[in-house]
Design a protein around this motif. Structure first.
Motif, PDB file in Angstrom:
ATOM      1  N   PRO A   1      40.795  37.719  -4.446  1.00 21.42           N
ATOM      2  CA  PRO A   1      41.565  39.171  -4.558  1.00 21.42           C
ATOM      3  C   PRO A   1      43.031  39.237  -5.269  1.00 21.42           C
ATOM      4  O   PRO A   1      43.324  40.034  -5.851  1.00 21.42           O
ATOM      5  CB  PRO A   1      41.700  39.491  -3.220  1.00 21.42           C
ATOM      6  N   ALA A   2      43.726  37.977  -4.668  1.00 18.43           N
ATOM      7  CA  ALA A   2      44.963  37.925  -5.372  1.00 18.43           C
ATOM      8  C   ALA A   2      45.066  37.758  -7.055  1.00 18.43           C
ATOM      9  O   ALA A   2      45.728  38.329  -7.521  1.00 18.43           O
ATOM     10  CB  ALA A   2      46.045  36.688  -4.795  1.00 18.43           C
TER      11      ALA A   2
ATOM     12  N   ASP B   1      42.246  32.110  -4.115  1.00 16.31           N
ATOM     13  CA  ASP B   1      42.333  33.391  -3.579  1.00 16.31           C
ATOM     14  C   ASP B   1      41.953  34.479  -4.684  1.00 16.31           C
ATOM     15  O   ASP B   1      42.752  34.933  -5.638  1.00 16.31           O
ATOM     16  CB  ASP B   1      43.923  33.787  -3.419  1.00 16.31           C
TER      17      ASP B   1
ATOM     18  N   ALA C   1      42.458  38.819  -8.743  1.00 15.59           N
ATOM     19  CA  ALA C   1      42.013  40.026  -9.471  1.00 15.59           C
ATOM     20  C   ALA C   1      43.212  41.109  -9.598  1.00 15.59           C
ATOM     21  O   ALA C   1      43.613  41.738 -10.411  1.00 15.59           O
ATOM     22  CB  ALA C   1      40.890  40.779  -8.617  1.00 15.59           C
ATOM     23  N   ALA C   2      44.059  41.076  -8.328  1.00 23.09           N
ATOM     24  CA  ALA C   2      45.099  42.082  -8.198  1.00 23.09           C
ATOM     25  C   ALA C   2      46.291  41.821  -9.235  1.00 23.09           C
ATOM     26  O   ALA C   2      47.064  42.606  -9.622  1.00 23.09           O
ATOM     27  CB  ALA C   2      45.828  42.078  -6.740  1.00 23.09           C
TER      28      ALA C   2
END
Lengths: 261, 276
Positions: free
Chosen positions: B161-162, B159, B164-165
């Motif tokens: 995006p997770a 994942d 990176a966030a």
């Protein structure tokens, strides 16, 4: 006075075809549960992406606990947030158990292989919150869509973030599971002081749980707090003139009271 | 068997072959997780251009090929992941362009300077001291990067995006993975050649994919399949006098079929037990 968990100030995102986000301002305190609604292409996911530090704003700032998010402090500040992005089924089908996936959400997961993996206590606690301890050792690839989504939510919760960003978390969940999820999120806000921003399409489903609703269509047309009515022209500005909103309970945010069929 | 170990040529080929098996199988886990097999095809063909440059400008062969492969991997991958350029188109451009450049450059060189057959199909039996030192150094760098970055790469593959966030420098991790994959490709070219390199970088993890649960197990199984396949392949190649690289890849293909068949059997038996 403590600083808000999140402060979005005058954020704009440009694109060759026009503004994607136009002068967005938001403040979220600890324990606040905010819903964001808006039509497709309104910039909801982009806004979450800006808050999560994945997209840089062309203008404006994002601050967390009083510190403006920038290159130097990005890694440190982002450790306090977690993002649940929209679920896609086109990713690589990695051979992982439910327990391993939830463990990936821990802050120290990304350590070199020569370090021992994290302890399992927090992982089981997160699984307990989602009633999933019985499938901790199941292969993630063999789960249903709804179960997969609950595992991803447990992964987002495992590190006890101060700010949780959720992009359509109820997709693939049945009505009962949706209600259980919103109830859990409400509890996290009330008992643990977690601040939550949740993008959803269905305002009627979230209205009993959230503290406020931001109506977004490139800019924030209205920010309604609990018990406040969203004027009809706002709905029309966002969704078009044929929109008709009805109330479904006394606490409904933004609904037009007394017009239920 | 004893003849194999008595052969000085085979004995000297063992260390480089095992080094290649270990590094290729480790990186193959990430090649599958990040769907990078197209990248390995493109970069392996770009190796020919690197060797052409080395011959033309009288530079050391393997280090120049490595630098070219890493540069191409770093250029190609972001182009694909940022702008969504069709993978087939990009690989085709690299595939044909790099091969063409390599052929033109090498055709102008003294024909004894480059073993074209060895480049295309691999030749692990002729390894100079300089090559051996380079292989040890490259394997050390790759394994260090793998041990350091594997969990980050794994998390991004699941994942992005997770990851990176939560503050993970995803772009840096991705660029490091592409660079390391490029370097591994050049190592594999020594054993399997440009044409068969992708096999070494896909098959070990593909064999393990049916059985591994989680990064650690997948990596260990991939290592086991790769080292076993390489040893068996070299022994068969010695006994039957077959080309070493092709025999190793064929052995790994056989292991993949056995692994897949075994997994199907286990799955059928499990579902039968559940239904009774």
């Amino acid at each position: 006075m403590t600083s808000p968990v999140l402060e979005v100030s005058h954020v704009c995102i440009d694109s060759p075809t026009g503004l994607i986000l136009d002068d967005i301002n938001l403040t979220v305190e600890a324990g606040h549960f905010m819903g964001i609604i808006g039509p497709n292409g309104a910039g909801k996911s982009t806004l979450l992406s800006v808050i999560a530090g994945m997209t840089s704003a062309d203008r404006g700032t994002v601050s967390m606990s009083g510190e403006v998010l920038q290159r130097g402090n990005r890694q440190r500040l982002l450790k306090n947030i977690n993002l649940l992005s929209q679920m896609h089924d086109d990713g690589p089908r990695l051979p992982l158990t439910v327990r391993q996936i939830v463990g990936m959400g821990l802050a120290d997961y990304v350590s070199p292989l020569w370090r021992r993996p994290a302890k399992g206590g927090e992982i089981m606690k997160a699984l307990e919150l989602l009633d999933m301890t019985d499938i901790a050792d199941r292969d993630f690839r063999l789960l249903s869509g709804g179960q997969k989504q609950r595992v991803r939510i447990a992964r987002a919760l495992v590190s006890s973030p101060r700010l949780l960003l959720l992009d359509e978390p109820s997709a693939a969940l049945d009505t009962q599971a949706q209600d259980r999820l919103y109830h859990l999120l409400r509890r996290l806000c009330d008992e643990n002081g977690v601040a939550i921003i949740m993008v959803e399409h269905d305002i009627a489903a979230i209205t009993s749980y959230v503290d406020s609703v931001a109506c977004l269509n490139k800019r924030i047309h209205h920010h309604a707090i609990r018990g406040e009515r969203i004027p009809e022209h706002i709905w029309q500005a966002m969704y078009g003139s044929h929109t008709h909103i009805v109330a479904h309970d006394a606490n409904c945010i933004g609904c037009i009271q007394g017009k239920a069929p | 068997m004893s003849g194999f170990f008595a052969s000085e040529v085979m004995r000297s080929a063992l260390l480089p072959a095992i080094l290649i098996a270990v590094t290729a199988s480790s990186i193959s886990v990430m090649v599958l997780a990040h769907r990078l097999s197209f990248l390995t095809v493109g970069v392996s063909h770009a190796t020919l251009a690197g060797l052409g440059l080395a011959v033309t400008f009288s530079l050391p062969l393997l280090p120049t090929a490595s630098a070219t492969a890493v540069a191409v991997a770093l250029l190609l991958a972001p182009m694909l992941w940022k702008r969504g350029l069709n993978e087939d188109a990009a690989t085709g451009v690299l595939f044909a362009g790099a091969m063409a450049l390599g052929i033109v450059l090498i055709s102008r060189a003294n024909r004894y300077e480059v073993d074209l057959f060895g480049l295309l199909f691999g030749n692990i039996l002729i390894v100079s001291d300089a090559d051996r030192h380079w292989l040890i150094l490259a394997a050390g760098i790759i394994m260090l990067c793998f041990l350091w970055g594997a969990r980050g790469w794994w998390s991004i593959a699941f994942d992005a995006p997770a990851a990176a966030a939560s503050g993970l420098p995803v772009t840096f991790y991705r660029m490091l993975l592409y660079a390391v994959t490029g370097l591994t490709v050049v190592m594999c070219v020594k054993l399997a050649g440009i044409v068969l390199t992708t096999g070494l970088l896909v098959l070990p993890a593909a064999c393990a994919w049916f059985w591994g649960k989680g990064l650690g197990w997948l990596w260990l199984l991939s290592l086991l399949f790769s080292v076993t396949g390489t040893l068996i392949g070299l022994m068969i190649s010695y006994a039957e006098d077959w080309p070493s690289g092709a025999t190793v890849v064929l052995t790994l293909c056989m292991m993949f079929l056995i692994s897949w068949g075994g997994a199907q059997l286990v799955q059928n038996r499990t579902s039968r037990n559940h239904s009774t």
